[in-house]
Design a protein around this motif. Structure first.
Motif, PDB file in Angstrom:
ATOM      1  N   ARG A  82       0.856  -1.192   0.000  1.00 61.52           N
ATOM      2  CA  ARG A  82       0.000   0.000   0.000  1.00 61.52           C
ATOM      3  C   ARG A  82       0.890   1.240   0.000  1.00 61.52           C
ATOM      4  O   ARG A  82       1.835   1.334   0.807  1.00 61.52           O
ATOM      5  CB  ARG A  82      -0.912  -0.003   1.212  1.00 61.52           C
ATOM      6  CG  ARG A  82      -1.960   1.105   1.186  1.00 61.52           C
ATOM      7  CD  ARG A  82      -2.836   1.010   2.412  1.00 61.52           C
ATOM      8  NE  ARG A  82      -3.677  -0.168   2.367  1.00 61.52           N
ATOM      9  CZ  ARG A  82      -4.836  -0.254   1.725  1.00 61.52           C
ATOM     10  NH1 ARG A  82      -5.293   0.794   1.062  1.00 61.52           N
ATOM     11  NH2 ARG A  82      -5.532  -1.360   1.741  1.00 61.52           N
ATOM     12  N   PRO A  83       0.623   2.233  -0.853  1.00 65.35           N
ATOM     13  CA  PRO A  83       1.545   3.380  -0.979  1.00 65.35           C
ATOM     14  C   PRO A  83       1.787   4.107   0.331  1.00 65.35           C
ATOM     15  O   PRO A  83       2.928   4.461   0.646  1.00 65.35           O
ATOM     16  CB  PRO A  83       0.833   4.267  -2.010  1.00 65.35           C
ATOM     17  CG  PRO A  83       0.000   3.325  -2.807  1.00 65.35           C
ATOM     18  CD  PRO A  83      -0.440   2.261  -1.857  1.00 65.35           C
ATOM     19  N   GLY A  84       0.736   4.336   1.124  1.00 65.72           N
ATOM     20  CA  GLY A  84       0.916   5.063   2.379  1.00 65.72           C
ATOM     21  C   GLY A  84       1.790   4.300   3.359  1.00 65.72           C
ATOM     22  O   GLY A  84       2.666   4.869   4.023  1.00 65.72           O
ATOM     23  N   VAL A  85       1.582   2.982   3.453  1.00 61.04           N
ATOM     24  CA  VAL A  85       2.374   2.163   4.368  1.00 61.04           C
ATOM     25  C   VAL A  85       3.829   2.115   3.918  1.00 61.04           C
ATOM     26  O   VAL A  85       4.766   2.185   4.740  1.00 61.04           O
ATOM     27  CB  VAL A  85       1.774   0.746   4.457  1.00 61.04           C
ATOM     28  CG1 VAL A  85       2.644  -0.149   5.330  1.00 61.04           C
ATOM     29  CG2 VAL A  85       0.358   0.796   5.018  1.00 61.04           C
ATOM     30  N   ALA A  86       4.038   1.986   2.618  1.00 59.70           N
ATOM     31  CA  ALA A  86       5.401   1.974   2.106  1.00 59.70           C
ATOM     32  C   ALA A  86       6.110   3.300   2.370  1.00 59.70           C
ATOM     33  O   ALA A  86       7.302   3.324   2.700  1.00 59.70           O
ATOM     34  CB  ALA A  86       5.389   1.674   0.608  1.00 59.70           C
ATOM     35  N   LYS A  87       5.357   4.396   2.260  1.00 61.11           N
ATOM     36  CA  LYS A  87       5.939   5.710   2.519  1.00 61.11           C
ATOM     37  C   LYS A  87       6.325   5.846   3.995  1.00 61.11           C
ATOM     38  O   LYS A  87       7.408   6.344   4.323  1.00 61.11           O
ATOM     39  CB  LYS A  87       4.946   6.796   2.124  1.00 61.11           C
ATOM     40  CG  LYS A  87       5.470   8.200   2.308  1.00 61.11           C
ATOM     41  CD  LYS A  87       4.438   9.232   1.852  1.00 61.11           C
ATOM     42  CE  LYS A  87       4.986  10.656   2.058  1.00 61.11           C
ATOM     43  NZ  LYS A  87       4.003  11.678   1.630  1.00 61.11           N
ATOM     44  N   ALA A  88       5.451   5.381   4.894  1.00 59.75           N
ATOM     45  CA  ALA A  88       5.757   5.439   6.328  1.00 59.75           C
ATOM     46  C   ALA A  88       6.957   4.554   6.658  1.00 59.75           C
ATOM     47  O   ALA A  88       7.819   4.918   7.471  1.00 59.75           O
ATOM     48  CB  ALA A  88       4.534   5.008   7.129  1.00 59.75           C
ATOM     49  N   ARG A  89       7.025   3.397   6.041  1.00 61.49           N
ATOM     50  CA  ARG A  89       8.152   2.492   6.286  1.00 61.49           C
ATOM     51  C   ARG A  89       9.462   3.098   5.792  1.00 61.49           C
ATOM     52  O   ARG A  89      10.509   2.975   6.437  1.00 61.49           O
ATOM     53  CB  ARG A  89       7.864   1.162   5.581  1.00 61.49           C
ATOM     54  CG  ARG A  89       8.745   0.026   5.998  1.00 61.49           C
ATOM     55  CD  ARG A  89       8.236  -1.306   5.477  1.00 61.49           C
ATOM     56  NE  ARG A  89       8.104  -1.324   4.040  1.00 61.49           N
ATOM     57  CZ  ARG A  89       6.935  -1.408   3.389  1.00 61.49           C
ATOM     58  NH1 ARG A  89       5.805  -1.503   4.059  1.00 61.49           N
ATOM     59  NH2 ARG A  89       6.887  -1.404   2.077  1.00 61.49           N
ATOM     60  N   MET A  90       9.406   3.768   4.658  1.00 61.12           N
ATOM     61  CA  MET A  90      10.601   4.414   4.133  1.00 61.12           C
ATOM     62  C   MET A  90      11.011   5.581   5.019  1.00 61.12           C
ATOM     63  O   MET A  90      12.207   5.800   5.259  1.00 61.12           O
ATOM     64  CB  MET A  90      10.330   4.896   2.704  1.00 61.12           C
ATOM     65  CG  MET A  90      11.518   5.553   2.034  1.00 61.12           C
ATOM     66  SD  MET A  90      12.909   4.411   1.766  1.00 61.12           S
ATOM     67  CE  MET A  90      12.163   3.317   0.555  1.00 61.12           C
ATOM     68  N   HIS A  91      10.033   6.341   5.537  1.00 61.94           N
ATOM     69  CA  HIS A  91      10.343   7.483   6.402  1.00 61.94           C
ATOM     70  C   HIS A  91      10.982   7.033   7.708  1.00 61.94           C
ATOM     71  O   HIS A  91      11.954   7.644   8.178  1.00 61.94           O
ATOM     72  CB  HIS A  91       9.054   8.258   6.701  1.00 61.94           C
ATOM     73  CG  HIS A  91       9.201   9.260   7.813  1.00 61.94           C
ATOM     74  ND1 HIS A  91       9.858  10.453   7.647  1.00 61.94           N
ATOM     75  CD2 HIS A  91       8.795   9.205   9.111  1.00 61.94           C
ATOM     76  CE1 HIS A  91       9.858  11.109   8.803  1.00 61.94           C
ATOM     77  NE2 HIS A  91       9.209  10.373   9.700  1.00 61.94           N
ATOM     78  N   ALA A  92      10.469   5.944   8.277  1.00 63.59           N
ATOM     79  CA  ALA A  92      10.987   5.480   9.567  1.00 63.59           C
ATOM     80  C   ALA A  92      12.303   4.719   9.413  1.00 63.59           C
ATOM     81  O   ALA A  92      13.096   4.649  10.358  1.00 63.59           O
ATOM     82  CB  ALA A  92       9.956   4.600  10.256  1.00 63.59           C
ATOM     83  N   GLY A  93      12.534   4.139   8.268  1.00 65.67           N
ATOM     84  CA  GLY A  93      13.764   3.374   8.070  1.00 65.67           C
ATOM     85  C   GLY A  93      13.718   1.970   8.638  1.00 65.67           C
ATOM     86  O   GLY A  93      14.734   1.259   8.624  1.00 65.67           O
ATOM     87  N   VAL A  94      12.568   1.541   9.158  1.00 66.75           N
ATOM     88  CA  VAL A  94      12.381   0.194   9.698  1.00 66.75           C
ATOM     89  C   VAL A  94      11.051  -0.335   9.203  1.00 66.75           C
ATOM     90  O   VAL A  94      10.183   0.418   8.758  1.00 66.75           O
ATOM     91  CB  VAL A  94      12.425   0.188  11.247  1.00 66.75           C
ATOM     92  CG1 VAL A  94      13.811   0.552  11.756  1.00 66.75           C
ATOM     93  CG2 VAL A  94      11.380   1.114  11.826  1.00 66.75           C
ATOM     94  N   ASP A  95      10.876  -1.649   9.294  1.00 63.12           N
ATOM     95  CA  ASP A  95       9.625  -2.269   8.855  1.00 63.12           C
ATOM     96  C   ASP A  95       8.609  -2.397   9.974  1.00 63.12           C
ATOM     97  O   ASP A  95       7.404  -2.454   9.712  1.00 63.12           O
ATOM     98  CB  ASP A  95       9.905  -3.657   8.268  1.00 63.12           C
ATOM     99  CG  ASP A  95      10.702  -3.581   6.976  1.00 63.12           C
ATOM    100  OD1 ASP A  95      10.694  -2.502   6.346  1.00 63.12           O
ATOM    101  OD2 ASP A  95      11.335  -4.585   6.604  1.00 63.12           O
ATOM    102  N   HIS A  96       9.063  -2.456  11.205  1.00 63.04           N
ATOM    103  CA  HIS A  96       8.155  -2.682  12.321  1.00 63.04           C
ATOM    104  C   HIS A  96       8.471  -1.712  13.449  1.00 63.04           C
ATOM    105  O   HIS A  96       9.630  -1.304  13.638  1.00 63.04           O
ATOM    106  CB  HIS A  96       8.262  -4.122  12.832  1.00 63.04           C
ATOM    107  CG  HIS A  96       8.093  -5.152  11.768  1.00 63.04           C
ATOM    108  ND1 HIS A  96       9.174  -5.683  11.083  1.00 63.04           N
ATOM    109  CD2 HIS A  96       6.984  -5.736  11.249  1.00 63.04           C
ATOM    110  CE1 HIS A  96       8.737  -6.572  10.193  1.00 63.04           C
ATOM    111  NE2 HIS A  96       7.413  -6.618  10.272  1.00 63.04           N
ATOM    112  N   LEU A  97       7.442  -1.368  14.186  1.00 64.79           N
ATOM    113  CA  LEU A  97       7.624  -0.474  15.327  1.00 64.79           C
ATOM    114  C   LEU A  97       8.520  -1.096  16.386  1.00 64.79           C
ATOM    115  O   LEU A  97       9.302  -0.402  17.042  1.00 64.79           O
ATOM    116  CB  LEU A  97       6.250  -0.128  15.930  1.00 64.79           C
ATOM    117  CG  LEU A  97       6.253   0.861  17.098  1.00 64.79           C
ATOM    118  CD1 LEU A  97       6.777   2.220  16.661  1.00 64.79           C
ATOM    119  CD2 LEU A  97       4.846   0.994  17.695  1.00 64.79           C
TER     120      LEU A  97
END
Length: 777
Positions: A82-97
């Protein structure tokens, strides 16, 4: 497209109980390391496509999906694409909290609580008026926000209105934080509660925008503080080159202390600065001691150990430890072989002779270290062949290879082992290093003739043959350690220990003890590499399940491992070690070629037959039945014993041969040479020497049927050695053949001219024509 693991032996589908799983089109499915996207799914099937090739699609039934879901390595990441999830993952630099530190996790979830509360209040404010409870602080704040927005004519989301909402949210979140800290705990004064300063209106709106753009994924709220700081280089290229150069001095065999290296680096830079000042150049900065420590810490651990202690030590230390070759499951599927110099000094003398020596003579007996060549089955960890020799050689390796495909029970019986050694067969793969003992034509040719795959690994890389290398270490720790005269692995471990002076084990004693240890102890002891199962138990279990390739027959064993001789063919056949071997093929070949040399191969452990090369084929030539199972050493010793009694031999019976060999065993001439892994077989030169000197032929009298019907005869009945003259006993043994004129015709052959070598060779064989029922044509 790679085949999915949807067939047995994958686990059976688990009962779904009527529940149908739903997959989203943005989900990611990972099967055997390959990423797939979900194209479509219905009640009966799911269609997936490779993420790197959308045209490669595959449809799985619901049962197949259940098999895949419970197979190892399966992953399902919901909304991964999903584009939004991929964007958040790229911003955080990790896949999971959970990949973030706990402090950052708490900060993100605190922001997330503000954002969710704000979104809910804004949505409620847009709805129609409803009755508000007195204790609903959020509802009261919404009402106040709505009224204030109406009075000021501003929007619900303005800064003034939003400030009221933030105050209400802060009070509610503070109550929640306090309740979480005091959860399941007694009320106690002084307990610390973290109170965070609430965000401003603008900051909260930025959080909400980022969260919505990230499809409500909290990772979108991670700050960029991790990117803060001065990322520019503190040193120029020359300064950093000096820092890097001196940091590498730590990774040297001298192992200098970092403080000493920093002092040398400072002196070096000061010297350079003096030269630069004279040249009008600016001074170089001296990195601090901490900077040097940081640079040393950047050196990979492998490079540091390799520089300080050697590359081999580093390779062994950092090599991955695994359970071995998981794909080797069948017995003899992979057989590893290697040589090892035994860490023990051995007395180079037989036990019986050693006991007769004086102390002075015993001191002069040479002490040697033997070389053990050992082959082991990787699947069962059983030792399938071993041989001791004075030095590493291809002959020692060939003897071990012969033991792999041979019945080794006689070795166990000779050593007095209690456990059967019924472990033999033809390997599927033969693995050795590139040493001269294995990577040579002699070994390779025999492996090819056995139709076995030969694999050569790199020398000096022992982990490529980890199973056989580990068994050597186990033998040294558990077996060699029990005896005096150890050499140990290095001089430090050895110390002042007198290895040669304390040696008290003879060669045959060591060989017998080694066989007993491997057969009775090692094969029956639980093995960690087999999950606690004993090697012999694993052999019995796996051979029952898979079986093994049969060993070569006696004819093929003679061709592959036999000693080659070149006897001359005549009317009597081929004379090998004083025994005539005759067959129809040899007779036909003699008729066509007359007296020619014939390639013959002999199994030194069984003289009952030989293999002769006639034309392009190897032909089996059977010999006297009395020699079936008789070894070459036994026969040579018996022949020498007969020579002491008679100048010429021509007639023997099996009882006489057996009695002679039994006598030689009893007096100890053959007892310790029959089946001993330390007794090297006779070389081809030695066999050729005995072949040449045993010119006088020996004939074996066939037992007559009427003698069998009449019962057993006396041991020497019908068996009397003659010297070529007429003998009444010999004539009585076969009255039908004694008057044949062919004997008289053949005797003058000894007077032929020397120019005819074939006739001259028959001179010593003329005695054979006096023996009834056994002469040539």
């Amino acid at each position: 497209m790679a085949k999915l693991r949807i067939d047995p032996p994958a686990p059976a589908p688990r009962p779904r109980g009527g529940v149908r799983l739903r997959f989203g089109r943005h989900d990611r499915m990972v099967i055997d390391g390959v990423e797939y996207t979900i194209l479509d799914h219905d009640r009966t099937s799911v269609t997936i496509a490779r993420a790197d090739n959308a045209d490669a699609t595959q449809t799985l039934s619901r049962d197949q999906v259940d098999v895949v879901r419970f197979s190892p390595g399966f992953r399902l990441d919901r909304n991964f694409y999903r584009p939004g999830v991929a964007k958040a993952r790229m911003h955080a630099g990790v896949d999971h909290l959970s990949d973030l530190p706990q402090e950052e996790q708490a900060d993100i979830m605190w922001k997330f609580a503000y954002c969710v509360a704000y979104i809910r209040m804004v949505e409620d404010a847009k709805k129609s008026k409803k009755k508000i409870a007195k204790d609903d602080r959020f509802a009261i704040a919404i009402k106040a926000m709505r009224e204030k927005a109406k009075e000021s004519g501003k929007k619900v989301g303005s800064d003034d209105v939003l400030a009221v909402i933030i105050e209400a949210i802060a009070e509610e979140i503070e109550k929640t934080e306090t309740a979480n800290v005091s959860q399941n705990k007694r009320k106690r004064a002084g307990r610390k509660v973290v109170v965070r300063k609430p965000p401003g209106p603008r900051c909260l709106r930025d959080w909400v925008k980022a969260l919505v753009a990230g499809n409500m994924n909290p990772l979108a709220l991670r700050t960029d503080h991790r990117k803060c700081g001065n990322k520019k280089a503190r040193f120029n290229a020359l300064e950093y080159a000096i820092l890097y150069e001196f940091s590498l001095r730590v990774a040297t065999p001298e192992k200098p202390d970092v403080s000493v290296v920093w002092r040398d680096m400072s002196s070096h830079i000061e010297k350079l600065n003096k030269e630069r000042r004279d040249a009008g150049l600016p001074d170089l900065k001296t990195p601090s001691y901490t900077c040097l420590l940081d640079e040393v810490a950047k050196i990979p651990a492998f490079d540091l150990m390799a520089g300080q202690e050697g590359e081999e030590r580093a390779k062994n230390y950092f090599r991955a430890v695994t359970t071995g070759l998981a794909d080797v499951v069948r017995p003899l599927e992979r057989v590893e072989i290697d040589e090892w110099t035994v860490d023990l000094h051995i007395l180079l003398i037989l036990t019986g002779v050693w006991n007769t020596y004086t102390d002075e003579q015993k001191a002069r007996v040479p002490r040697v270290r033997l070389v053990l060549c050992l082959a082991i089955c990787v699947a069962t960890k059983c030792v399938v062949g071993m041989s001791l020799a004075r030095k590493a050689s291809s002959a020692n390796a060939i003897r071990t290879l012969d033991m792999i495909v041979s019945d080794k029970q006689p070795y166990a019986d000779a050593a007095g082992a209690l456990t059967p050694l019924d472990i033999h067969g033809t390997p599927e793969m033969f693995v050795a290093d590139a040493g001269t003992s294995f990577a040579n034509l002699d070994v390779r040719a025999r492996v090819v003739d056995l139709d076995v795959v030969f694999q050569t690994t790199v020398s000096a890389v022992p982990f490529l043959r980890g199973t056989v290398e580990r068994v050597f270490r186990t033998t040294n720790d558990k077996f060699i350690a029990m005896f005096a005269g150890r050499t140990f692995s290095d001089v430090v471990e050895k110390g002042d220990y007198d290895s040669q002076g304390r040696a008290n084990l003879t060669v045959d004693e060591f060989a017998e003890a080694l066989v007993r240890y491997k057969v009775d102890h090692y094969h029956n002891h639980p093995h960690s590499g087999l999950g606690g199962e004993a090697p012999r138990a694993a052999w019995l279990r796996l051979t029952e399940e898979f079986g093994v390739d049969p060993p070569p027959d006696d004819h093929l064993r003679r061709i592959v491992f036999g000693v080659e001789l070149h006897p001359v063919l005549d009317a009597s056949g081929l004379r090998v070690l004083g025994v005539d071997y005759q067959s129809d093929e040899l007779n036909a070949h003699f008729v066509a070629k007359k007296h020619v040399e014939v390639r013959a191969r002999v199994n030194l452990m069984n003289l009952g037959a030989i293999s002769a090369k006639i034309g392009d084929d190897w032909v089996l030539v059977e010999g006297p039945g009395e020699l079936e199972g008789v070894t070459a050493k036994d026969w040579i010793a018996a022949w020498d014993e007969f020579q002491l009694r008679n100048a010429a031999l021509n007639k023997l019976t099996k009882p006489l041969l057996d009695d002679t060999i039994a006598h030689l065993v009893e007096v100890g001439k053959l007892g310790r040479q029959r089946m001993n892994i330390a007794t090297e077989p006779m070389s081809p030169k030695e066999i050729a020497h005995h072949h040449r000197r045993m010119k006088i032929g020996v004939k074996f009298v066939a037992e007559r049927k009427r003698a069998k019907r009449a019962g057993p005869r006396d041991l020497l009945d019908g068996a009397q050695a003659v010297d070529g003259h007429d003998n009444a006993v010999a004539r009585a043994a076969a009255p039908k053949r004694r008057a044949k004129p062919r004997v008289a015709k053949r005797r003058p052959a000894t007077k032929r001219a020397p120019a005819k070598p074939a006739a001259a060779k028959n001179k010593s064989r003329g005695v054979h024509w006096d023996i009834p029922d056994e002469g040539g044509k």
